[in-house]
Scaffold this active site. Structure first.
Site, mmCIF file in Angstrom:
data_model
loop_
_atom_site.group_PDB
_atom_site.id
_atom_site.type_symbol
_atom_site.label_atom_id
_atom_site.label_comp_id
_atom_site.label_asym_id
_atom_site.label_seq_id
_atom_site.Cartn_x
_atom_site.Cartn_y
_atom_site.Cartn_z
ATOM 1 N N ARG A 1 0.860 -1.177 0.000
ATOM 2 C CA ARG A 1 0.000 0.000 0.000
ATOM 3 C C ARG A 1 0.901 1.233 0.000
ATOM 4 O O ARG A 1 2.054 1.186 0.430
ATOM 5 C CB ARG A 1 -0.897 0.024 1.242
ATOM 6 C CG ARG A 1 -1.871 -1.145 1.352
ATOM 7 C CD ARG A 1 -2.715 -1.022 2.620
ATOM 8 N NE ARG A 1 -3.701 -2.091 2.740
ATOM 9 C CZ ARG A 1 -3.517 -3.209 3.440
ATOM 10 N NH1 ARG A 1 -2.359 -3.414 4.075
ATOM 11 N NH2 ARG A 1 -4.462 -4.126 3.509
ATOM 12 N N LYS B 1 -2.482 -2.294 7.914
ATOM 13 C CA LYS B 1 -3.645 -1.702 8.577
ATOM 14 C C LYS B 1 -3.860 -2.337 9.946
ATOM 15 O O LYS B 1 -3.649 -3.528 10.124
ATOM 16 C CB LYS B 1 -4.893 -1.901 7.709
ATOM 17 C CG LYS B 1 -4.945 -1.011 6.476
ATOM 18 C CD LYS B 1 -6.261 -1.178 5.754
ATOM 19 C CE LYS B 1 -6.368 -0.230 4.568
ATOM 20 N NZ LYS B 1 -7.664 -0.375 3.867
ATOM 21 N N HIS C 1 -2.447 2.456 -5.805
ATOM 22 C CA HIS C 1 -3.451 1.409 -5.652
ATOM 23 C C HIS C 1 -3.600 0.600 -6.935
ATOM 24 O O HIS C 1 -3.808 -0.615 -6.904
ATOM 25 C CB HIS C 1 -4.794 2.017 -5.261
ATOM 26 C CG HIS C 1 -5.860 1.002 -5.002
ATOM 27 N ND1 HIS C 1 -5.823 0.158 -3.919
ATOM 28 C CD2 HIS C 1 -6.979 0.671 -5.693
ATOM 29 C CE1 HIS C 1 -6.880 -0.644 -3.957
ATOM 30 N NE2 HIS C 1 -7.592 -0.354 -5.027
ATOM 31 N N ARG D 1 -0.810 -1.834 -7.027
ATOM 32 C CA ARG D 1 -1.078 -2.909 -6.060
ATOM 33 C C ARG D 1 -2.097 -3.891 -6.656
ATOM 34 O O ARG D 1 -1.976 -5.110 -6.516
ATOM 35 C CB ARG D 1 -1.605 -2.302 -4.755
ATOM 36 C CG ARG D 1 -2.066 -3.301 -3.687
ATOM 37 C CD ARG D 1 -2.385 -2.515 -2.414
ATOM 38 N NE ARG D 1 -3.270 -3.231 -1.504
ATOM 39 C CZ ARG D 1 -2.845 -4.102 -0.587
ATOM 40 N NH1 ARG D 1 -1.566 -4.392 -0.477
ATOM 41 N NH2 ARG D 1 -3.718 -4.685 0.224
ATOM 42 N N HIS E 1 -4.775 -8.839 3.763
ATOM 43 C CA HIS E 1 -6.222 -8.772 3.969
ATOM 44 C C HIS E 1 -6.622 -9.678 5.126
ATOM 45 O O HIS E 1 -6.256 -10.857 5.159
ATOM 46 C CB HIS E 1 -6.977 -9.224 2.713
ATOM 47 C CG HIS E 1 -6.892 -8.236 1.596
ATOM 48 N ND1 HIS E 1 -7.133 -8.570 0.278
ATOM 49 C CD2 HIS E 1 -6.581 -6.921 1.593
ATOM 50 C CE1 HIS E 1 -6.987 -7.498 -0.479
ATOM 51 N NE2 HIS E 1 -6.654 -6.491 0.290
ATOM 52 N N TYR F 1 -11.239 -7.639 -4.434
ATOM 53 C CA TYR F 1 -10.147 -6.786 -4.878
ATOM 54 C C TYR F 1 -9.512 -7.279 -6.168
ATOM 55 O O TYR F 1 -9.120 -6.496 -7.011
ATOM 56 C CB TYR F 1 -9.091 -6.742 -3.767
ATOM 57 C CG TYR F 1 -7.947 -5.810 -4.018
ATOM 58 C CD1 TYR F 1 -8.116 -4.445 -3.858
ATOM 59 C CD2 TYR F 1 -6.705 -6.290 -4.401
ATOM 60 C CE1 TYR F 1 -7.074 -3.575 -4.080
ATOM 61 C CE2 TYR F 1 -5.652 -5.431 -4.625
ATOM 62 C CZ TYR F 1 -5.833 -4.071 -4.458
ATOM 63 O OH TYR F 1 -4.792 -3.217 -4.682
#
Length: 293
Positions: free
Chosen positions: A143, A167, A233, A236, A259, A268
């Protein structure tokens, strides 16, 4: 907020290890729903159906997120006997799912790298840095924030991995290709001596996400690619899509992308339907049996 919804949030924190930002988002969505229709532990199916009108002006992606939060709460409430029924079937159904990210073709990726490599041949620090950033974005699927905030200590030495803080403060090991390691080695040779602990330092702290966006778009123009088609993005997503096209397992891809839920990876990634049909025809046991007959 009701006792039941507080219990649900406590469960998310204790059993699922939800990050503070995630918990805050759930709290906002549940609070908003309770303000609109009342205590979620006792509202009727008809009350839940009224949320369609309450959320009518929201974007489909926002409705989908709010509905997901309530659906999870109602499932929890049923399991914990806060409710005797599950009214989630009356939740609003968004008109459309969020669009998939733009996809770069293999040819566009090659042009992007060719331009970056030609420019880095001059050993100008800015050009070498751009090549290293590009290698990590497309080669490791990082990211934007994960990339620009990489500490200098994250540069791999013996092991071909880099530890990334993703994250929710979740760390993961991400493989770094030989190409990326070579680009990083070149960058470290021309990187200006500084006390910064970051791999890509700047005057403020480290290279900003906004500046990374700008640099990528400028590179795209020089590579004769529309700048609207590229972003961190998008690279990615290209990493994920091209790996999947090459036969990567979805669970492996989930780990590489960081994830928490496999469903996120499924949404995604974008796979050519024809390739999936060919995969089933080639790999399914019954298909092999027919072939052998």
């Amino acid at each position: 907020m009701s006792v039941a919804t507080n219990a649900f949030l406590d469960m998310l924190a204790a059993e699922r290890g939800a990050a503070a930002n995630t918990l805050a988002a759930y709290r906002r969505d549940l609070d908003g729903a309770e303000e609109a229709i009342g205590d979620l532990a006792s509202v009727s199916r008809e009350d839940v159906a009224r949320l369609s009108a309450v959320w009518s002006g929201l974007a489909p992606s926002t409705v989908q997120r709010k509905s997901s939060a309530l659906r999870q709460f109602f499932g929890f409430a049923l399991e914990e006997n806060w409710r005797m029924d599950d009214p989630s079937g009356a939740l609003p159904k968004p008109a459309a799912r969020r669009p998939l990210p733009k996809v770069l073709s293999h040819d566009e990726i090659e042009r992007l790298f060719s331009t970056a490599e030609d420019e880095a041949a001059s050993d100008r620090p800015a050009a070498v840095r751009m090549l290293a950033l590009l290698e990590l974005l497309y080669g490791s699927g990082l990211r934007a924030t994960e990339l620009v905030s990489l500490p200098l200590a994250a540069v791999p030495r013996d092991a071909p991995f880099v530890t990334v803080m993703g994250k929710g403060g979740q760390a993961r090991m991400v493989p770094v290709s030989e190409r990326a390691r070579e680009a990083l080695s070149r960058w470290l040779k021309v990187r200006q001596e500084t006390d910064s602990k970051f791999l890509f330092p700047s005057r403020s702290k480290y290279l900003s996400r906004v500046r990374l966006f700008q640099m990528l778009k400028e590179l795209a123009v020089r590579a004769d690619i529309s700048p609207e088609r590229i972003s961190p993005h998008v690279l990615r997503h290209a990493f994920a899509t091209h790996l999947l096209e090459g036969g990567a397992d979805l669970r492996v891809l989930q780990t590489l992308l960081g994830h928490a839920d496999i469903a996120t990876t499924q949404i995604y990634t974008h796979v050519d339907a024809a390739r999936l049909v060919a995969l089933v025809n080639a790999r399914h046991p019954l298909a092999q049996t027919r072939t052998s007959d």
